[in-house]
Design a protein around this motif. Sequence first.
Motif, short mmCIF file in Angstrom:
data_model
loop_
_atom_site.label_atom_id
_atom_site.label_comp_id
_atom_site.label_asym_id
_atom_site.label_seq_id
_atom_site.Cartn_x
_atom_site.Cartn_y
_atom_site.Cartn_z
N GLU A 250 17.33 -1.76 -13.44
CA GLU A 250 16.04 -2.38 -13.21
C GLU A 250 15.60 -2.16 -11.76
OE1 GLU A 250 15.03 -6.87 -12.78
OE2 GLU A 250 14.75 -6.40 -14.91
N VAL A 251 14.33 -1.85 -11.57
CA VAL A 251 13.78 -1.57 -10.25
C VAL A 251 12.57 -2.48 -10.04
CG1 VAL A 251 12.87 0.20 -8.69
CG2 VAL A 251 14.50 0.83 -10.49
N ARG A 252 12.50 -3.09 -8.85
CA ARG A 252 11.36 -3.91 -8.47
C ARG A 252 10.53 -3.18 -7.42
NH1 ARG A 252 9.51 -8.02 -11.64
NH2 ARG A 252 11.28 -8.97 -12.71
N ALA A 264 8.70 -5.16 -13.97
CA ALA A 264 9.87 -4.42 -13.49
C ALA A 264 9.89 -3.04 -14.13
CB ALA A 264 11.15 -5.18 -13.82
N GLY A 265 10.43 -2.07 -13.41
CA GLY A 265 10.57 -0.73 -13.93
C GLY A 265 12.03 -0.40 -14.18
N ARG A 266 12.28 0.84 -14.53
CA ARG A 266 13.65 1.29 -14.77
C ARG A 266 13.84 2.66 -14.13
NH1 ARG A 266 14.36 5.17 -18.58
NH2 ARG A 266 12.53 5.77 -19.80
N ALA A 302 10.50 0.35 -3.20
CA ALA A 302 11.19 -0.10 -4.40
C ALA A 302 12.54 -0.68 -4.04
CB ALA A 302 11.37 1.06 -5.38
N ARG A 303 12.89 -1.77 -4.70
CA ARG A 303 14.20 -2.41 -4.53
C ARG A 303 15.08 -2.00 -5.71
NH1 ARG A 303 12.06 -8.38 -2.60
NH2 ARG A 303 11.63 -7.80 -0.42
N LEU A 304 16.17 -1.31 -5.37
CA LEU A 304 17.00 -0.69 -6.38
C LEU A 304 18.42 -1.24 -6.27
CD1 LEU A 304 17.20 1.57 -8.55
CD2 LEU A 304 17.85 3.11 -6.71
#
Length: 395
Positions: A250-252, A264-266, A302-304
């Motif tokens: 999950e990526v914010r 949220a993305g991926r 992006a927060r990964l």
Amino acid sequence: MHFSRIPLSRAAAALSLVLGAVFLAGCGQGNGGAAAAAGAPPAPAVTVITVQTESVPMVVELPGRTTPSLIAELRPQVTGILTQRAFNEGSEVKAGQVLYRIDAAPYQAAYDSARASLARAEANADAARLRAERHAGLVAIEAVSKQANDDAQAALKQARAEVAAAKAAVDKAKIDLDYTQLKAPIAGRIGRSAVTPGALVTANQAQALATVQRLDPIYVDLTQSSADMLRLRREVESGRVQRGAGGAVEVRLLLEDGSEYAAAGRLALSEVTVDEGTGSVTLRAEFPNPTGDLLPGMYVRARLPQGVRAEAVLVPHAAVVRDARGSALVMVVDEQNVVQARPVEVVQAFGDKWVLGGGLQEGERVITEGLQRVRPGVTVQPDQAGVAPAAAAQQ
């Protein structure tokens, strides 16, 4: 003998001056002694915290740019005069929707001519087939020569080949006729048009008439230095960081104004090569974009998540200072309340604290307030953060 006599009043005044001077001198000596007895100023008071370890998710913040998940540039496949633009610039279009129309008259004529040629070829093929069938029956009873039969069979094959060529010409003419209508190859948002009705367009020209971009979902291309990736890999191998179970990461997303994107993305992919110019690796994340808030080319962060540090040391931001060379330091108070400067490794930010990769042990005391009043080697009066001082507790 003759002695001069001094008036009594003048002698008394002089004696008073001498005694006053002696008294003042004595007072000065007494004050100096008191100051000497007082000694050094009291130890400065500072606020400290006791270092504790805890599990912390490793989250890296990477810069990136948004990019369409699909992009298609519209170019004409035939030459002609543009007669219509059938869309509104900046609108959503559907796959297969007609966007431009080119004058179709010459291509309609070519299509009709090709169909007529096909009909003529088919008629010739029928005549050749009948002739070949007759000759095949007659040659069996030797009513015609074998050569005449062979010629009839060859003529039939030639007629059938001409039919096939005529059908191909019809197909080509139909394709060209269809190309007079430029249709959207994908669904998405179309940009501004580079031409207007009345313009002459040519087949396979370099300039695109318009561009269609699919923005839902949208991609975010991120860059991470190869050095950071190597450091993370070593920490995973050493056991200090545990990677999560398999599955989507999950990526914010943080937008340009500092706000966090709602959805949220991926993580979609990670590039397998390092850019020689920048020494970085490209990561691609995919985000839903149903309302179109994300536009191509936006700068984002992006927060990964990259794992969990099992026994991380955290200190407040205010506890970390930098020396003249830019190295990170914290001020530690030992058991004798003496200040020591301790170099540390700052790994990442976690809320209002720094995650340290080394330099401190659990149970050590770190100064968080009063750093401007201390230096290494100075004895201090430490007060534990969150605990009232003794004087305040007695009141």
